[in-house]
Write a protein that holds these residues in place. Structure first.
Motif, PDB file in Angstrom:
ATOM      1  N   LEU A 130       0.796  -1.224   0.000  1.00 33.21           N
ATOM      2  CA  LEU A 130       0.000   0.000   0.000  1.00 33.21           C
ATOM      3  C   LEU A 130       0.834   1.282   0.000  1.00 33.21           C
ATOM      4  O   LEU A 130       0.679   2.135  -0.887  1.00 33.21           O
ATOM      5  N   VAL A 131       1.705   1.460   0.977  1.00 31.83           N
ATOM      6  CA  VAL A 131       2.446   2.710   1.093  1.00 31.83           C
ATOM      7  C   VAL A 131       3.440   2.851  -0.051  1.00 31.83           C
ATOM      8  O   VAL A 131       3.649   3.949  -0.578  1.00 31.83           O
ATOM      9  N   SER A 132       4.040   1.753  -0.462  1.00 30.78           N
ATOM     10  CA  SER A 132       4.940   1.780  -1.611  1.00 30.78           C
ATOM     11  C   SER A 132       4.200   2.212  -2.869  1.00 30.78           C
ATOM     12  O   SER A 132       4.724   2.986  -3.682  1.00 30.78           O
ATOM     13  N   PHE A 133       2.988   1.739  -3.044  1.00 29.44           N
ATOM     14  CA  PHE A 133       2.193   2.114  -4.208  1.00 29.44           C
ATOM     15  C   PHE A 133       1.890   3.609  -4.201  1.00 29.44           C
ATOM     16  O   PHE A 133       2.021   4.295  -5.226  1.00 29.44           O
ATOM     17  N   LEU A 134       1.487   4.121  -3.047  1.00 28.19           N
ATOM     18  CA  LEU A 134       1.168   5.544  -2.954  1.00 28.19           C
ATOM     19  C   LEU A 134       2.373   6.411  -3.313  1.00 28.19           C
ATOM     20  O   LEU A 134       2.257   7.377  -4.076  1.00 28.19           O
ATOM     21  N   ALA A 145      -3.803  14.322   7.114  1.00 27.28           N
ATOM     22  CA  ALA A 145      -4.086  13.652   8.382  1.00 27.28           C
ATOM     23  C   ALA A 145      -3.395  14.393   9.515  1.00 27.28           C
ATOM     24  O   ALA A 145      -2.421  15.122   9.302  1.00 27.28           O
ATOM     25  N   ARG A 146      -3.909  14.158  10.709  1.00 21.69           N
ATOM     26  CA  ARG A 146      -3.310  14.751  11.904  1.00 21.69           C
ATOM     27  C   ARG A 146      -3.229  13.685  12.987  1.00 21.69           C
ATOM     28  O   ARG A 146      -4.172  12.907  13.181  1.00 21.69           O
ATOM     29  N   PHE A 147      -2.110  13.647  13.686  1.00 18.40           N
ATOM     30  CA  PHE A 147      -1.932  12.698  14.784  1.00 18.40           C
ATOM     31  C   PHE A 147      -1.004  13.349  15.793  1.00 18.40           C
ATOM     32  O   PHE A 147       0.145  13.657  15.484  1.00 18.40           O
ATOM     33  N   SER A 175       4.548  14.037   6.772  1.00 14.31           N
ATOM     34  CA  SER A 175       3.546  15.015   6.363  1.00 14.31           C
ATOM     35  C   SER A 175       2.331  15.042   7.286  1.00 14.31           C
ATOM     36  O   SER A 175       1.453  15.895   7.126  1.00 14.31           O
ATOM     37  N   VAL A 176       2.261  14.145   8.247  1.00  9.95           N
ATOM     38  CA  VAL A 176       1.131  14.101   9.177  1.00  9.95           C
ATOM     39  C   VAL A 176       1.299  15.193  10.226  1.00  9.95           C
ATOM     40  O   VAL A 176       2.293  15.219  10.961  1.00  9.95           O
ATOM     41  N   GLU A 177       0.344  16.087  10.310  1.00  9.96           N
ATOM     42  CA  GLU A 177       0.421  17.199  11.249  1.00  9.96           C
ATOM     43  C   GLU A 177       0.438  16.692  12.694  1.00  9.96           C
ATOM     44  O   GLU A 177      -0.351  15.830  13.063  1.00  9.96           O
ATOM     45  N   LEU A 255      -2.047   7.362   8.622  1.00 10.45           N
ATOM     46  CA  LEU A 255      -1.954   8.139   7.382  1.00 10.45           C
ATOM     47  C   LEU A 255      -3.333   8.548   6.867  1.00 10.45           C
ATOM     48  O   LEU A 255      -3.475   9.594   6.239  1.00 10.45           O
ATOM     49  N   ALA A 256      -4.337   7.732   7.129  1.00  9.33           N
ATOM     50  CA  ALA A 256      -5.695   8.037   6.683  1.00  9.33           C
ATOM     51  C   ALA A 256      -6.450   8.904   7.684  1.00  9.33           C
ATOM     52  O   ALA A 256      -7.584   9.326   7.416  1.00  9.33           O
ATOM     53  N   GLY A 257      -5.858   9.174   8.838  1.00 10.89           N
ATOM     54  CA  GLY A 257      -6.545   9.955   9.858  1.00 10.89           C
ATOM     55  C   GLY A 257      -7.687   9.192  10.495  1.00 10.89           C
ATOM     56  O   GLY A 257      -8.658   9.790  10.957  1.00 10.89           O
TER      57      GLY A 257
END
Length: 267
Positions: A130-134, A145-147, A175-177, A255-257
Motif C-alpha cells: 500500500l504505502v509503496s504504491f502511494l 491527516a493529523r496525529f 507530512s502528518v500534522e 496516514l488516513a486519519g
C-alpha cells in the motif's frame, strides 16, 4: 469484509481528465478477520490519491501453506488469486508479507508450469504494498491527516527485504500534522512473528519479540506503527503482557486519519 469495503469504495476524482487507475484491494486474511479498519483506511488513502478501488472476492494469498510446505493448497489459492485479480490495473496490499508472497514466491510456485507462470509474472508486476504504491507509483508526498504525539516505526522483514519498503512510510508520516517520528534501536530487526515460525519455534520467537519490545519502550514513543498486521499483533501482545502502555496501530490508520478505533489488542 470484501462486500462491505466494496460498498464503501467508489470512483475518485471524477473531474480528472486522466482515467482513474482501477485498483483491486487485497485486504489480507488478518485484516479481514482481526482489523477491518486497516482495510477501510487503505480504501480512503487510495481514493484520496485518485484511484477507483474495488474489493473482489478473496481468501488467502497462500503464504502460510507455502511456508509449511503444502504446495497443493498454495497453488489452489494462488490460482484463485491470479484469476480474480487479473482484471485490475494494479493490485494493492496493506501488508509487505502478503505483497512479497505474490511478487516473489508465486513465480517460484509456478516455475515449471508454462501455462501459469506468465500469469504469475503478470500479477507480480502490478502488485504493490500500500504505502509503496502511494509513494513509488502514484507519487503521493503528503496526506491530509493529523496525529498528535510521538510514534516509532518497525520495518517488517518481508516489506523491507523483499519489497524495499523503508523510506516510503517515513516520507508520508513526515507530512502528518502533529506527528513526530522517533526511531527505535534496531528498527529493521525481526519482531519474531514470521507467521508459522512463531508456532514452530515459540521459544526463539519469544526471545526475539522480547528484545523488540525493549527497543520499542526505550524509544519513549507512546505509539508503535508498522505495515504488517501479523507483526503488529505479535508486538502488541508482548507489550500488553509486559504491562506497557504503548499503543499499536497499522501505519495506514494514521496516514488516513482514522484513529478513532481502539488500538490493536485493546477492547
Amino acid at each position: 469484509m470484501a462486500e462491505t469495503l466494496s460498498q464503501r469504495s467508489s470512483a475518485a476524482n471524477t473531474n480528472n481528465p486522466k482515467p482513474a487507475p482501477r485498483v483491486g484491494l487485497f485486504a489480507t486474511c488478518l485484516v479481514d478477520l482481526m482489523r477491518p479498519s486497516v482495510g477501510f483506511a487503505a480504501v480512503k488513502l487510495l481514493e484520496d490519491a485518485g484511484c477507483r478501488v474495488e474489493v473482489p472476492p478473496q481468501t488467502c494469498c497462500g503464504q502460510p501453506a507455502y511456508n509449511s510446505g503444502d504446495r497443493a493448497t498454495t497453488r489452489a489459492l494462488a490460482e484463485q488469486m491470479i484469476e480474480e485479480f487479473s482484471r485490475f490495473d494494479y493490485v494493492v496490499v496493506p501488508s509487505g508479507s502478503c505483497g512479497g508472497m505474490i511478487k516473489t514466491h508465486y513465480a517460484e510456485l509456478f516455475a515449471d508450469d508454462p501455462n501459469w507462470l506468465p500469469k504469475a509474472h503478470a500479477l507480480a508486476a502490478k502488485t504493490y504494498e500500500l504505502v509503496s504504491f502511494l509513494v513509488d507509483v502514484l507519487g503521493v508526498t503528503r496526506v491530509a491527516a493529523r496525529f498528535e504525539g510521538q510514534v516509532t516505526y518497525h520495518d517488517s522483514c518481508a516489506g523491507l527485504r523483499e519489497l524495499g519498503i523503508r523510506s516510503q512510510p517515513r516520507r508520508l508520516l513526515a507530512s502528518v500534522e502533529g506527528l513526530e517520528l522517533v526511531e527505535m534501536a534496531e528498527t529493521d530487526v525481526c519482531c519474531g512473528f514470521g507467521g508459522t515460525f512463531a508456532v514452530k519455534y515459540g521459544e526463539i520467537s519469544g526471545a526475539i519479540v522480547e528484545k523488540k519490545a525493549q527497543n520499542i519502550v526505550a524509544s519513549g514513543a507512546p505509539t508503535l506503527l508498522a505495515g504488517d498486521l501479523g507483526c503488529l499483533m505479535n508486538m502488541a501482545g508482548k507489550l500488553q503482557r509486559d504491562g506497557s502502555p504503548v499503543r499499536v496501530r497499522h501505519v495506514a490508520e494514521v496516514l488516513a486519519g482514522m484513529t478513532d478505533t481502539p488500538a490493536i489488542g485493546e477492547a
